[in-house]
Motif scaffolding. Structure first.
Motif, PDB file in Angstrom:
ATOM      1  N   SER A 138      12.124  -7.410  -8.828  1.00 34.50           N
ATOM      2  CA  SER A 138      11.049  -8.180  -8.586  1.00 34.50           C
ATOM      3  C   SER A 138       9.953  -7.945  -7.508  1.00 34.50           C
ATOM      4  O   SER A 138       8.627  -7.999  -7.864  1.00 34.50           O
ATOM      5  CB  SER A 138      11.520  -9.660  -8.414  1.00 34.50           C
ATOM      6  OG  SER A 138      12.514 -10.217  -9.252  1.00 34.50           O
ATOM      7  N   ALA A 139      10.363  -7.676  -6.442  1.00 31.60           N
ATOM      8  CA  ALA A 139       9.471  -7.239  -5.461  1.00 31.60           C
ATOM      9  C   ALA A 139       8.618  -5.703  -6.053  1.00 31.60           C
ATOM     10  O   ALA A 139       7.336  -5.774  -5.701  1.00 31.60           O
ATOM     11  CB  ALA A 139       9.964  -6.844  -4.257  1.00 31.60           C
ATOM     12  N   ALA A 140       9.295  -4.969  -6.727  1.00 30.99           N
ATOM     13  CA  ALA A 140       8.472  -3.859  -7.217  1.00 30.99           C
ATOM     14  C   ALA A 140       7.373  -4.350  -8.272  1.00 30.99           C
ATOM     15  O   ALA A 140       6.174  -3.343  -8.162  1.00 30.99           O
ATOM     16  CB  ALA A 140       9.443  -3.033  -7.562  1.00 30.99           C
ATOM     17  N   VAL A 141       7.839  -5.023  -9.128  1.00 27.92           N
ATOM     18  CA  VAL A 141       6.839  -5.655 -10.075  1.00 27.92           C
ATOM     19  C   VAL A 141       5.727  -6.421  -9.407  1.00 27.92           C
ATOM     20  O   VAL A 141       4.668  -6.116  -9.988  1.00 27.92           O
ATOM     21  CB  VAL A 141       7.753  -6.312 -11.134  1.00 27.92           C
ATOM     22  CG1 VAL A 141       6.693  -7.016 -12.108  1.00 27.92           C
ATOM     23  CG2 VAL A 141       8.718  -5.654 -11.981  1.00 27.92           C
TER      24      VAL A 141
ATOM     25  N   GLU B 187       4.643  -5.833  -6.428  1.00 25.85           N
ATOM     26  CA  GLU B 187       3.875  -4.760  -5.709  1.00 25.85           C
ATOM     27  C   GLU B 187       2.825  -3.910  -6.963  1.00 25.85           C
ATOM     28  O   GLU B 187       1.602  -3.698  -6.610  1.00 25.85           O
ATOM     29  CB  GLU B 187       4.772  -3.680  -5.030  1.00 25.85           C
ATOM     30  CG  GLU B 187       3.893  -2.576  -4.315  1.00 25.85           C
ATOM     31  CD  GLU B 187       5.018  -1.818  -3.654  1.00 25.85           C
ATOM     32  OE1 GLU B 187       4.400  -0.969  -2.684  1.00 25.85           O
ATOM     33  OE2 GLU B 187       5.895  -1.574  -4.032  1.00 25.85           O
ATOM     34  N   LEU B 188       3.504  -3.892  -8.000  1.00 27.58           N
ATOM     35  CA  LEU B 188       2.838  -3.091  -9.119  1.00 27.58           C
ATOM     36  C   LEU B 188       1.538  -4.074  -9.667  1.00 27.58           C
ATOM     37  O   LEU B 188       0.572  -3.521  -9.709  1.00 27.58           O
ATOM     38  CB  LEU B 188       3.427  -2.682 -10.305  1.00 27.58           C
ATOM     39  CG  LEU B 188       2.991  -2.304 -11.342  1.00 27.58           C
ATOM     40  CD1 LEU B 188       2.544  -0.825 -11.332  1.00 27.58           C
ATOM     41  CD2 LEU B 188       4.111  -2.292 -12.451  1.00 27.58           C
ATOM     42  N   GLY B 189       1.797  -5.250  -9.728  1.00 28.15           N
ATOM     43  CA  GLY B 189       0.812  -6.042  -9.973  1.00 28.15           C
ATOM     44  C   GLY B 189      -0.401  -6.295  -9.252  1.00 28.15           C
ATOM     45  O   GLY B 189      -1.537  -6.654  -9.413  1.00 28.15           O
ATOM     46  N   GLN B 190      -0.101  -6.141  -7.830  1.00 23.65           N
ATOM     47  CA  GLN B 190      -1.006  -5.991  -6.862  1.00 23.65           C
ATOM     48  C   GLN B 190      -1.726  -4.649  -6.600  1.00 23.65           C
ATOM     49  O   GLN B 190      -2.580  -4.520  -5.573  1.00 23.65           O
ATOM     50  CB  GLN B 190      -0.595  -6.671  -5.708  1.00 23.65           C
ATOM     51  CG  GLN B 190       0.028  -8.021  -5.607  1.00 23.65           C
ATOM     52  CD  GLN B 190       0.895  -8.576  -4.392  1.00 23.65           C
ATOM     53  OE1 GLN B 190       1.150  -7.642  -3.604  1.00 23.65           O
ATOM     54  NE2 GLN B 190       1.032  -9.833  -4.238  1.00 23.65           N
ATOM     55  N   SER B 191      -1.413  -3.777  -7.211  1.00 22.40           N
ATOM     56  CA  SER B 191      -1.967  -2.137  -6.857  1.00 22.40           C
ATOM     57  C   SER B 191      -3.277  -2.488  -7.597  1.00 22.40           C
ATOM     58  O   SER B 191      -3.582  -3.113  -8.437  1.00 22.40           O
ATOM     59  CB  SER B 191      -0.866  -1.382  -7.619  1.00 22.40           C
ATOM     60  OG  SER B 191      -0.984  -1.367  -8.998  1.00 22.40           O
ATOM     61  N   PRO B 192      -4.173  -1.082  -7.536  1.00 17.81           N
ATOM     62  CA  PRO B 192      -5.209  -0.806  -8.079  1.00 17.81           C
ATOM     63  C   PRO B 192      -5.022  -0.428  -9.538  1.00 17.81           C
ATOM     64  O   PRO B 192      -6.152  -0.164 -10.082  1.00 17.81           O
ATOM     65  CB  PRO B 192      -5.956   0.176  -7.204  1.00 17.81           C
ATOM     66  CG  PRO B 192      -4.820   0.809  -6.427  1.00 17.81           C
ATOM     67  CD  PRO B 192      -3.808  -0.059  -6.337  1.00 17.81           C
ATOM     68  N   LEU B 193      -3.978  -0.292  -9.844  1.00 19.03           N
ATOM     69  CA  LEU B 193      -3.782   0.210 -11.393  1.00 19.03           C
ATOM     70  C   LEU B 193      -4.347  -1.012 -12.311  1.00 19.03           C
ATOM     71  O   LEU B 193      -4.242  -2.153 -12.033  1.00 19.03           O
ATOM     72  CB  LEU B 193      -2.427   0.576 -11.609  1.00 19.03           C
ATOM     73  CG  LEU B 193      -1.810   1.544 -10.823  1.00 19.03           C
ATOM     74  CD1 LEU B 193      -0.253   1.702 -11.199  1.00 19.03           C
ATOM     75  CD2 LEU B 193      -2.679   2.810 -11.118  1.00 19.03           C
TER      76      LEU B 193
END
Length: 210
Positions: free
Chosen positions: A120-123, A125-131
């Motif tokens: 959940s934390a990794a997802v 973090e991914l959502g908040q990334s510049p990707l």
């Protein structure tokens, strides 16, 4: 390299079929010389020939955006700790239009695959990334393909939701699978003597392209 490299040209004693295999691989690499991976695989010319055909199709006959494909390959390199693969393909991701901050995220984000920590934390973090949305979908797909093999329905559906066609999904899937194979050969044989080295930073890669 844990084995000696094969000769860079077919031995005088080589049969015609082996010479033809060398020629096909050299034609794909042209104008570059054969690379250490080629010289590793050429201990078994038939394997090297099949490998060359498969990789050639992935690299030159696919329609999926090349920057996104290289982003997927770079993520596989990170997950499998394949230094050779990262140093070779991360620059190609930049050339393909991936921004430095996006490539840095690919390098540093925690895996979103089940069993690799707090998913959940990794997802999040991914959502908040510049990707971008497409890039995030690829990262999750690559994470699960590489580390759990089984891909969740939700993860697969995300590829469709961000607009990838059936053909592009097949090409991303085979590309990720292909480079998982590549990384395992590179690391197991220590091709290019890279296992003990560090992956180049994104800053170093950007400088190298100037």
């Amino acid at each position: 390299m844990r084995l000696p490299y094969a000769p860079s040209s077919p031995p005088d004693s080589a049969d015609p079929s082996t010479a033809e295999i060398y020629a096909r691989i050299a034609a794909r690499r042209n104008p570059r010389p054969l690379i250490p991976l080629d010289l590793s695989l050429l201990h078994s010319p038939p394997v090297a020939d099949g490998w060359n055909s498969f990789l050639g199709a992935i690299r030159t006959q696919t329609v999926v955006d090349q920057g996104l494909l290289e982003l997927a390959v770079s993520r596989v390199a990170v997950l499998t700790q394949a230094v050779y693969e990262w140093n070779a393909h991360a620059p190609l991701a930049l050339k393909g239009g991936i921004k430095p901050e996006e490539l840095h995220a690919v390098r540093t984000l925690k895996s979103t695959a089940p069993g690799q920590g707090d998913v959940s934390a990794a997802v999040e973090e991914l959502g908040q990334s510049p990707l971008t949305a497409r890039q995030r979908a690829i990262v999750r797909f690559a994470d699960e393909m590489t580390q759990t093999v089984k891909v969740a329905d939700e993860t697969f559906e995300q590829l469709k939701e961000v607009g990838f066609s059936d053909r592009e999904i097949v090409e991303l899937t085979t590309g990720i699978a292909c480079y998982n194979c590549v990384s395992r050969v590179l690391v197991a044989l220590d091709v290019g003597e890279n296992n003990a080295k560090e992956m180049k930073s994104v800053e170093e890669l950007v400088q190298g392209l100037k």
